[in-house]
Motif scaffolding. Structure first.
Motif, PDB file in Angstrom:
ATOM      1  N   SER A 229       0.898  -1.098   0.094  1.00 49.72           N
ATOM      2  CA  SER A 229       0.034   0.031  -0.120  1.00 49.72           C
ATOM      3  C   SER A 229       0.880   1.212   0.102  1.00 49.72           C
ATOM      4  O   SER A 229       1.656   1.436   1.035  1.00 49.72           O
ATOM      5  CB  SER A 229      -0.868  -0.076   1.185  1.00 49.72           C
ATOM      6  OG  SER A 229      -1.870   1.076   1.266  1.00 49.72           O
ATOM      7  N   PHE A 230       0.616   2.007  -1.095  1.00 50.83           N
ATOM      8  CA  PHE A 230       1.605   3.163  -1.172  1.00 50.83           C
ATOM      9  C   PHE A 230       0.762   4.472  -1.216  1.00 50.83           C
ATOM     10  O   PHE A 230      -0.215   4.569  -2.353  1.00 50.83           O
ATOM     11  CB  PHE A 230       2.647   3.010  -2.459  1.00 50.83           C
ATOM     12  CG  PHE A 230       3.467   4.171  -2.774  1.00 50.83           C
ATOM     13  CD1 PHE A 230       4.526   4.460  -2.059  1.00 50.83           C
ATOM     14  CD2 PHE A 230       2.900   4.960  -3.959  1.00 50.83           C
ATOM     15  CE1 PHE A 230       5.445   5.616  -2.682  1.00 50.83           C
ATOM     16  CE2 PHE A 230       3.782   6.014  -4.301  1.00 50.83           C
ATOM     17  CZ  PHE A 230       4.682   6.236  -3.659  1.00 50.83           C
ATOM     18  N   THR A 231       1.381   5.571  -0.672  1.00 49.95           N
ATOM     19  CA  THR A 231       0.652   6.878  -1.071  1.00 49.95           C
ATOM     20  C   THR A 231       1.754   7.736  -1.428  1.00 49.95           C
ATOM     21  O   THR A 231       2.685   7.890  -0.637  1.00 49.95           O
ATOM     22  CB  THR A 231       0.033   7.419  -0.070  1.00 49.95           C
ATOM     23  OG1 THR A 231      -1.288   6.742   0.393  1.00 49.95           O
ATOM     24  CG2 THR A 231      -0.436   8.794  -0.237  1.00 49.95           C
ATOM     25  N   GLY A 232       1.953   8.490  -2.441  1.00 51.46           N
ATOM     26  CA  GLY A 232       3.094   9.311  -3.090  1.00 51.46           C
ATOM     27  C   GLY A 232       2.936   9.806  -4.188  1.00 51.46           C
ATOM     28  O   GLY A 232       1.873   9.866  -4.884  1.00 51.46           O
ATOM     29  N   SER A 233       4.132  10.072  -4.820  1.00 48.30           N
ATOM     30  CA  SER A 233       4.213  10.654  -6.230  1.00 48.30           C
ATOM     31  C   SER A 233       3.531   9.515  -7.385  1.00 48.30           C
ATOM     32  O   SER A 233       3.970   8.379  -7.171  1.00 48.30           O
ATOM     33  CB  SER A 233       5.483  11.100  -6.601  1.00 48.30           C
ATOM     34  OG  SER A 233       6.214  10.204  -6.952  1.00 48.30           O
ATOM     35  N   THR A 234       3.096   9.949  -8.428  1.00 52.69           N
ATOM     36  CA  THR A 234       2.815   9.293  -9.574  1.00 52.69           C
ATOM     37  C   THR A 234       3.889   8.542 -10.029  1.00 52.69           C
ATOM     38  O   THR A 234       3.816   7.335 -10.696  1.00 52.69           O
ATOM     39  CB  THR A 234       2.030   9.861 -10.901  1.00 52.69           C
ATOM     40  OG1 THR A 234       0.946  10.867 -10.185  1.00 52.69           O
ATOM     41  CG2 THR A 234       1.566   9.423 -11.942  1.00 52.69           C
TER      42      THR A 234
END
Length: 451
Positions: A229-234
C-alpha cells in the motif's frame, strides 16, 4: 529547542538497535533548525522486520487467527494510547512539515484513534463467512481472510492520517505490517510506535522502518511481502506498480492529483469561501486531492479571479504552531525550490500573477512561500497540467459547461474535484461527467468510509 533523539526502532514488538549505523536528521520547516534524530533502517533491518511480520502472520495461534473481537481489545488500547499522545503528535507534525497546528489537531491528533476504532468495530460486526447459492445447483462458501504481510509506505504531507488509513484496516483484519514513514516526518512515527508498544501488540505484528526511496523499493520487491500500500508521487507509483505487476502482488496506490474546481455561473464563492479555501489551499497546498485548477466562466472570470486573489492574499502566513496561522512553510528547501520553479514556468508561459509569487517579507528563516494565484492560464500550460504540491492556484476560463468538463477531464490525474454552484442538483449532474475518483459539491472531504 530540546532535541528529540531516538537510538532504537520499533521492530519485532520491541525497541531494537538497527543493523545500520545511519541516522535521519530531522529539521523544523519554520526555523530550519535541527530538532531531532532517528535511526535509519537499512535493508537488513527491513529484512528482519518482514521476517518478524511473516512469522507473526503465519503463527497458527497468532494475530491473524484471533477472533476480531480479541484483536479489537488490543486496538482499543492502541487508540487510547494514540489519544494520550495526540497533542504532541500534532505538534511534531507541525514542526516537521509546516502543517498549521489547527489542521494538525484535526488530521493528526484526533483522526488516527477514530479510524482505528472505526475499522476495529467494522471487523467485529462483519460476517467472516457467508454462503451464496450457486447457479449450478450447489453453493459457495465465501470466507474473508487477511491477505498477509503488508508493506505500507506513507508520505510526509499528512503522515499520521495516511498511516492510519493503511494501518487501521490492515491490523483490524488480521494482517501484519511493515511501515515505512517518510524521512521528513519520522518523529511523529516514533511517537506512534510508543503508543503501539503500550498497546501490547504481539511481537512482529507492527514494525516501523524509517528510510528513503531505496528502502521502500526493497520492501516493495521483498519476496515475503503479500501486499503493498503506497501513497506518494505518480512517478514512484508507476515504478511500484511495475514491480508488483511482475510479481503478481496486490497493490493499492494513491498518487498525485491536479484536481479541478469548476465554478458554475450561479456560484456564490463568498458564501462558501472557507470551504473553497479548504478544497484548494489547505495544508500549505501540500495535499494530493486539492483543486489547484480553478475553472471559471468567462462571464464571471474577472470576479472569480478577484475573489480568489482576495482569499489568498488575506491568509495569515507564519509559525505553524501559532493557532492563528493559516499558511505555514513548505516541508523542505527542496520542495520550495520545486514550487518556485513552477512559478517561474507559469510566468514564462504567459500567465499572470495576481498575488504572491515570492517569499513573504519578515520570514527570513523557514521554507515559506506566499500563496500564489495565476490568472490568464491556458489549460495546456505546465502549471495547469503538472502537480505542483504547493500554494499555487491556476484560474482557467471556460465558455460552456461542455468546455469545463473537457478541461477538467484533460488531465493525467483523476483523484478529486469539486463543483461550486447554488443548485446542488445541477452540481451533481455535472460532477457525474467528471472522470475522477471523488467529487465534492461546494466542499470537499476525503471521506474514509468511501472507496
Amino acid at each position: 529547542m530540546t532535541q528529540m533523539t531516538y537510538n532504537r526502532l520499533y521492530l519485532e514488538g520491541d525497541w531494537r538497535r538497527t543493523a545500520s549505523s545511519g541516522t535521519i536528521p530531522v529539521y523544523s520547516a519554520s526555523t530550519e533548525e535541527r530538532i531531532g534524530t532517528v535511526p535509519e533502517a537499512g535493508t537488513a533491518d527491513a529484512d528482519a522486520a518482514v521476517q518478524a511480520a511473516r512469522e507473526a502472520f503465519d503463527d497458527p495461534t497468532g494475530w491473524s487467527t484471533w477472533d476480531p473481537a480479541r484483536r479489537a481489545e488490543v486496538l482499543e488500547r492502541f487508540a487510547a494510547a494514540l489519544e494520550a499522545r495526540g497533542a504532541e503528535t500534532a505538534r511534531r507534525v507541525s514542526l516537521q512539515n509546516g502543517m498549521p497546528i489547527t489542521l494538525a489537531e484535526q488530521f493528526e491528533q484526533w483522526f488516527p484513534a477514530v479510524v482505528v476504532r472505526y475499522y476495529s468495530h467494522l471487523m467485529v460486526d462483519l460476517a467472516q463467512e457467508e454462503t451464496r447459492p450457486g447457479m449450478l445447483g450447489g453453493s459457495s462458501r465465501v470466507i474473508r481472510q487477511p491477505v498477509g504481510v503488508v508493506a505500507a509506505i506513507v508520505p510526509w504531507n499528512v503522515p499520521q492520517a495516511i498511516t492510519f488509513l493503511k494501518l487501521a484496516p490492515a491490523l483490524a483484519s488480521g494482517c501484519t505490517v511493515v511501515l515505512k514513514p517518510a524521512p521528513e516526518t519520522v518523529l511523529d512515527a516514533m511517537l506512534m510506535c510508543e503508543a503501539a508498544a503500550e498497546a501490547g501488540f504481539p511481537a512482529g505484528v507492527l514494525n516501523v522502518v524509517p528510510g528513503g526511496r531505496e528502502l521502500g523499493a526493497h520492501l516493495v520487491s521483498h519476496p515475503r511481502v503479500d501486499k503493498v500500500s503506497f501513497t506518494g508521487s505518480t512517478a514512484a507509483g508507476r515504478a511500484i506498480a511495475e514491480t508488483c505487476g511482475r510479481l503478481l502482488r496486490p497493490v493499492t496506490l494513491e498518487l498525485g492529483g491536479k484536481s479541478a474546481a469548476i465554478v458554475l455561473d450561479d456560484a456564490d464563492l463568498h458564501a462558501t469561501i472557507e470551504s473553497f479555501y479548504a478544497a484548494t489551499l489547505l495544508n500549505n497546498g501540500q495535499i494530493c486531492w486539492l483543486c489547484t485548477r480553478v475553472l471559471a466562466p468567462r462571464s464571471r472570470y474577472t470576479e472569480v479571479v478577484d475573489t480568489i486573489t482576495a482569499l489568498a492574499s488575506s491568509l495569515s502566513v507564519g509559525d505553524p504552531l501559532d493557532p492563528g496561522t493559516q499558511m505555514g512553510p513548505l516541508v523542505s528547501a527542496r520542495q520550495r525550490d520545486r514550487v518556485e520553479g513552477y512559478i517561474a514556468k507559469g510566468l514564462s508561459e504567459g500567465a499572470r500573477i495576481t498575488t504572491g509569487g515570492g517569499r513573504p517579507k519578515g520570514l527570513d528563516r523557514g521554507w515559506f512561500l506566499e500563496p500564489t494565484v495565476f490568472a490568464d492560464v491556458d489549460a495546456s500550460h505546465t502549471i495547469a497540467q503538472e502537480e505542483i504540491f504547493g500554494p499555487v492556484l491556476s484560474v482557467i476560463p471556460y465558455s460552456s459547461e461542455e468546455e469545463a468538463v473537457a478541461i477538467a477531464n484533460d488531465s493525467e490525474y483523476g483523484l478529486g474535484g469539486t463543483v461550486w454552484t447554488a443548485d446542488s442538483d445541477r452540481g451533481e449532474a455535472l460532477a457525474r461527467r467528471i472522470s475522477s475518483g471523488t467529487i465534492g459539491i461546494n466542499a470537499y472531504a476525503n471521506e474514509p468510509t468511501a472507496p
